[in-house]
Write an enzyme that holds these catalytic residues in place. Structure first.
Site, PDB file in Angstrom:
ATOM      1  N   LYS A 138     -18.539  93.240 -11.574  1.00 17.41           N
ATOM      2  CA  LYS A 138     -18.489  92.900 -13.002  1.00 17.41           C
ATOM      3  C   LYS A 138     -19.854  92.412 -13.504  1.00 17.41           C
ATOM      4  O   LYS A 138     -20.340  92.851 -14.536  1.00 17.41           O
ATOM      5  CB  LYS A 138     -17.435  91.812 -13.275  1.00 17.41           C
ATOM      6  CG  LYS A 138     -16.017  92.211 -12.927  1.00 17.41           C
ATOM      7  CD  LYS A 138     -15.021  91.126 -13.293  1.00 17.41           C
ATOM      8  CE  LYS A 138     -15.194  89.842 -12.506  1.00 17.41           C
ATOM      9  NZ  LYS A 138     -14.942  89.951 -11.061  1.00 17.41           N
TER      10      LYS A 138
ATOM     11  N   ARG B 128      -9.428  83.968  -3.278  1.00 18.74           N
ATOM     12  CA  ARG B 128      -9.765  84.492  -4.612  1.00 18.74           C
ATOM     13  C   ARG B 128      -9.053  85.827  -4.854  1.00 18.74           C
ATOM     14  O   ARG B 128      -8.597  86.115  -5.959  1.00 18.74           O
ATOM     15  CB  ARG B 128     -11.285  84.659  -4.744  1.00 18.74           C
ATOM     16  CG  ARG B 128     -12.000  83.319  -4.936  1.00 18.74           C
ATOM     17  CD  ARG B 128     -13.480  83.416  -4.628  1.00 18.74           C
ATOM     18  NE  ARG B 128     -14.205  84.320  -5.490  1.00 18.74           N
ATOM     19  CZ  ARG B 128     -15.408  84.806  -5.197  1.00 18.74           C
ATOM     20  NH1 ARG B 128     -16.014  84.482  -4.067  1.00 18.74           N
ATOM     21  NH2 ARG B 128     -16.017  85.610  -6.036  1.00 18.74           N
TER      22      ARG B 128
ATOM     23  N   ARG C   4     -23.410  81.563  -3.023  1.00 15.59           N
ATOM     24  CA  ARG C   4     -22.332  80.803  -3.663  1.00 15.59           C
ATOM     25  C   ARG C   4     -21.405  80.202  -2.611  1.00 15.59           C
ATOM     26  O   ARG C   4     -21.063  80.859  -1.630  1.00 15.59           O
ATOM     27  CB  ARG C   4     -21.541  81.730  -4.605  1.00 15.59           C
ATOM     28  CG  ARG C   4     -22.233  81.873  -5.937  1.00 15.59           C
ATOM     29  CD  ARG C   4     -21.633  82.915  -6.820  1.00 15.59           C
ATOM     30  NE  ARG C   4     -20.176  82.927  -6.907  1.00 15.59           N
ATOM     31  CZ  ARG C   4     -19.510  83.768  -7.700  1.00 15.59           C
ATOM     32  NH1 ARG C   4     -20.170  84.620  -8.468  1.00 15.59           N
ATOM     33  NH2 ARG C   4     -18.194  83.758  -7.732  1.00 15.59           N
TER      34      ARG C   4
ATOM     35  N   ARG D 242      -8.375  85.800 -17.391  1.00 13.80           N
ATOM     36  CA  ARG D 242      -7.950  86.039 -16.017  1.00 13.80           C
ATOM     37  C   ARG D 242      -6.463  85.750 -15.837  1.00 13.80           C
ATOM     38  O   ARG D 242      -5.956  85.870 -14.721  1.00 13.80           O
ATOM     39  CB  ARG D 242      -8.714  85.092 -15.111  1.00 13.80           C
ATOM     40  CG  ARG D 242      -9.720  85.754 -14.222  1.00 13.80           C
ATOM     41  CD  ARG D 242     -10.371  84.622 -13.478  1.00 13.80           C
ATOM     42  NE  ARG D 242     -11.073  85.023 -12.316  1.00 13.80           N
ATOM     43  CZ  ARG D 242     -12.366  85.293 -12.309  1.00 13.80           C
ATOM     44  NH1 ARG D 242     -13.061  85.293 -13.413  1.00 13.80           N
ATOM     45  NH2 ARG D 242     -12.960  85.568 -11.184  1.00 13.80           N
TER      46      ARG D 242
ATOM     47  N   ARG E 123     -24.274  88.452  -0.782  1.00  8.14           N
ATOM     48  CA  ARG E 123     -24.747  88.245  -2.161  1.00  8.14           C
ATOM     49  C   ARG E 123     -25.648  87.006  -2.248  1.00  8.14           C
ATOM     50  O   ARG E 123     -25.386  85.981  -1.666  1.00  8.14           O
ATOM     51  CB  ARG E 123     -23.555  88.049  -3.101  1.00  8.14           C
ATOM     52  CG  ARG E 123     -24.001  87.528  -4.462  1.00  8.14           C
ATOM     53  CD  ARG E 123     -22.952  87.638  -5.514  1.00  8.14           C
ATOM     54  NE  ARG E 123     -21.742  86.907  -5.210  1.00  8.14           N
ATOM     55  CZ  ARG E 123     -20.652  87.006  -5.959  1.00  8.14           C
ATOM     56  NH1 ARG E 123     -20.632  87.806  -7.010  1.00  8.14           N
ATOM     57  NH2 ARG E 123     -19.566  86.318  -5.637  1.00  8.14           N
TER      58      ARG E 123
HETATM   59  P1  G5P Z   1     -16.618  84.508 -11.090  1.00 10.66           P
HETATM   60  O1  G5P Z   1     -17.989  84.004 -10.988  1.00 10.66           O
HETATM   61  O2  G5P Z   1     -16.190  85.246 -12.296  1.00 10.66           O
HETATM   62  P2  G5P Z   1     -15.434  86.605  -9.518  1.00 10.66           P
HETATM   63  O3  G5P Z   1     -14.716  86.180  -8.289  1.00 10.66           O
HETATM   64  O4  G5P Z   1     -14.585  87.151 -10.558  1.00 10.66           O
HETATM   65  O5  G5P Z   1     -16.351  85.334  -9.809  1.00 10.66           O
HETATM   66  P3  G5P Z   1     -17.783  87.727  -8.746  1.00 10.66           P
HETATM   67  O6  G5P Z   1     -17.664  87.192  -7.338  1.00 10.66           O
HETATM   68  O7  G5P Z   1     -18.783  87.104  -9.652  1.00 10.66           O
HETATM   69  O8  G5P Z   1     -16.393  87.752  -9.395  1.00 10.66           O
HETATM   70  P4  G5P Z   1     -18.505  90.366  -9.634  1.00 10.66           P
HETATM   71  O9  G5P Z   1     -19.241  89.760 -10.776  1.00 10.66           O
HETATM   72  O10 G5P Z   1     -17.317  91.236  -9.928  1.00 10.66           O
HETATM   73  O11 G5P Z   1     -18.064  89.287  -8.573  1.00 10.66           O
HETATM   74  O12 G5P Z   1     -19.473  91.227  -8.733  1.00 10.66           O
HETATM   75  P5  G5P Z   1     -21.099  91.247  -8.609  1.00 10.66           P
HETATM   76  O13 G5P Z   1     -21.622  89.865  -8.450  1.00 10.66           O
HETATM   77  O14 G5P Z   1     -21.646  92.125  -9.675  1.00 10.66           O
HETATM   78  O15 G5P Z   1     -21.214  92.036  -7.232  1.00 10.66           O
HETATM   79  C1  G5P Z   1     -20.859  91.393  -6.011  1.00 10.66           C
HETATM   80  C2  G5P Z   1     -21.952  91.660  -4.952  1.00 10.66           C
HETATM   81  O16 G5P Z   1     -21.899  93.056  -4.614  1.00 10.66           O
HETATM   82  C3  G5P Z   1     -23.390  91.391  -5.438  1.00 10.66           C
HETATM   83  O17 G5P Z   1     -24.163  90.903  -4.360  1.00 10.66           O
HETATM   84  C4  G5P Z   1     -23.912  92.787  -5.882  1.00 10.66           C
HETATM   85  O18 G5P Z   1     -25.336  92.908  -5.785  1.00 10.66           O
HETATM   86  C5  G5P Z   1     -23.189  93.675  -4.845  1.00 10.66           C
HETATM   87  N1  G5P Z   1     -22.888  95.035  -5.283  1.00 10.66           N
HETATM   88  C6  G5P Z   1     -22.570  95.497  -6.529  1.00 10.66           C
HETATM   89  N2  G5P Z   1     -22.349  96.823  -6.488  1.00 10.66           N
HETATM   90  C7  G5P Z   1     -22.515  97.233  -5.197  1.00 10.66           C
HETATM   91  C8  G5P Z   1     -22.426  98.478  -4.504  1.00 10.66           C
HETATM   92  O19 G5P Z   1     -22.134  99.544  -5.088  1.00 10.66           O
HETATM   93  N3  G5P Z   1     -22.649  98.457  -3.152  1.00 10.66           N
HETATM   94  C9  G5P Z   1     -22.968  97.318  -2.478  1.00 10.66           C
HETATM   95  N4  G5P Z   1     -23.189  97.390  -1.161  1.00 10.66           N
HETATM   96  N5  G5P Z   1     -23.086  96.123  -3.085  1.00 10.66           N
HETATM   97  C10 G5P Z   1     -22.847  96.070  -4.416  1.00 10.66           C
HETATM   98  O20 G5P Z   1     -15.598  83.304 -10.889  1.00 10.66           O
HETATM   99  C11 G5P Z   1     -15.770  82.373  -9.837  1.00 10.66           C
HETATM  100  C12 G5P Z   1     -14.659  81.352  -9.884  1.00 10.66           C
HETATM  101  O21 G5P Z   1     -14.698  80.651 -11.141  1.00 10.66           O
HETATM  102  C13 G5P Z   1     -13.382  80.378 -11.607  1.00 10.66           C
HETATM  103  C14 G5P Z   1     -12.439  80.806 -10.481  1.00 10.66           C
HETATM  104  O22 G5P Z   1     -12.258  79.699  -9.616  1.00 10.66           O
HETATM  105  C15 G5P Z   1     -13.246  81.919  -9.802  1.00 10.66           C
HETATM  106  O23 G5P Z   1     -12.841  82.126  -8.462  1.00 10.66           O
HETATM  107  N6  G5P Z   1     -13.142  81.122 -12.845  1.00 10.66           N
HETATM  108  C16 G5P Z   1     -12.044  81.031 -13.605  1.00 10.66           C
HETATM  109  N7  G5P Z   1     -10.917  80.287 -13.466  1.00 10.66           N
HETATM  110  C17 G5P Z   1      -9.965  80.441 -14.409  1.00 10.66           C
HETATM  111  N8  G5P Z   1     -10.059  81.302 -15.433  1.00 10.66           N
HETATM  112  C18 G5P Z   1     -11.170  82.077 -15.618  1.00 10.66           C
HETATM  113  N9  G5P Z   1     -11.243  82.923 -16.647  1.00 10.66           N
HETATM  114  C19 G5P Z   1     -12.227  81.944 -14.679  1.00 10.66           C
HETATM  115  N10 G5P Z   1     -13.440  82.544 -14.556  1.00 10.66           N
HETATM  116  C20 G5P Z   1     -13.987  82.040 -13.443  1.00 10.66           C
HETATM  117 MG    MG Z   2     -19.655  87.757 -11.385  1.00  6.87          MG
END
Ligand code: G5P
Ligand code: MG
Length: 223
Positions: free
Chosen positions: A19, A171, A160, A93, A127
């Site tokens: 995302k 998660r 993180r 979410r 990451r």
């Molecule tokens: P976050 O911060 O919103 P998440 O768990 O939804 O966290 P996250 O972990 O931030 O999502 P993302 O943004 O979907 O993941 O993914 P990203 O960071 O872009 O990519 C992940 C990794 O993969 C990176 O290192 C990237 O470089 C790599 N990557 C990307 N594409 C590829 C690929 O094609 N290949 C490879 N090999 N690598 C790749 O929320 C964190 C916490 O905050 C709270 C919750 O506790 C949550 O757990 N929270 C909320 N609580 C309630 N309501 C809400 N609305 C909330 N929002 C957050």
């Molecule tokens: Mg994210």
């Protein structure tokens, strides 16, 4: 592309589905303001306020922050952005959060990243994040020019706390039980667009083409 009308979108997907990575590309290509709920929460945690401590206790367990707290934080951030086009990453979410958003704004499109859980687990352990900007790196996929340091500011990158394997599992569980119903909520409203794959670079051209088509339609309607 210069937008002539406000366009508001949400990006959904499991933790680690890309995302943040895709949002960075959308905001660069289409000029939407990227608002990430996780980045917002991490800024509160960095500030070490009482609220920050409460947020950290939820996030470190892989649990969602309570709906009322989360909706209040995001809605006040959205109000501060005024009449601009935005892309919301990580919010809503839960169905209750989606309803609070609907009470205040109309969402034009919801982009859903459908990436298998197995792919995700491998990604999150490698990451690295620049906390002040939210810039994301990965030692395999998009490594920083100098290991451990941000390309733009040269500041240190961090891992993180919630990327530990057991927290990632929790998660993903929260996603299945609380966030998947949000997909149905938007599907029934006819605004959900799902993109499936295991590699961001393969999914991205489809999203880019979809938004080009969708945004030129928005502009035509205005003209
Ligand atoms: P976050 O911060 O919103 P998440 O768990 O939804 O966290 P996250 O972990 O931030 O999502 P993302 O943004 O979907 O993941 O993914 P990203 O960071 O872009 O990519 C992940 C990794 O993969 C990176 O290192 C990237 O470089 C790599 N990557 C990307 N594409 C590829 C690929 O094609 N290949 C490879 N090999 N690598 C790749 O929320 C964190 C916490 O905050 C709270 C919750 O506790 C949550 O757990 N929270 C909320 N609580 C309630 N309501 C809400 N609305 C909330 N929002 C957050
Ligand atoms: Mg994210």
């Amino acid at each position: 592309m210069v937008l002539q009308r406000v366009f508001r979108a949400v990006i959904l997907g499991p933790p680690g589905s890309g995302k943040g990575t895709v949002s960075g590309r959308i905001s660069k290509t289409f000029g939407l303001k990227h608002i990430s709920s996780g980045d917002l929460l991490r800024r509160h945690i960095e500030a070490k306020t009482e609220l920050g401590l409460l947020l950290k206790s939820c996030i470190d367990l892989g649990q969602l922050v309570p709906d009322d707290v989360m909706s209040r934080l995001i809605l006040s951030d959205l109000r501060a952005t005024g009449q601009s086009s935005w892309l919301l990453d990580g919010f809503p979410r839960t169905v209750s959060q989606a309803e609070s958003l609907d009470d205040n704004y109309s969402v034009d499109k919801v982009i859903n990243l459908n990436v298998p859980f197995q792919t995700i687990k491998q990604r999150l352990t490698s990451r690295w994040t620049h906390l002040p900007s939210g810039r994301i790196y990965n030692t395999d996929f998009n490594p920083p020019q100098v290991p451990g340091f941000d390309d733009v500011t040269g500041e240190a990158l961090v891992q993180r706390d919630d990327d530990k394997p057991e927290t990632v599992t929790q998660r993903l569980k929260s996603y299945e039980t609380q966030t998947q119903p949000v997909l149905e909520y938007y599907r029934s409203k006819g605004v959900l667009e799902t993109f499936t794959g295991t590699e961001t670079n393969k999914i991205w051209p489809h999203i880019e083409e979809f938004l080009h088509r969708r945004l030129s339609y928005v502009n035509q309607k205005v003209a």
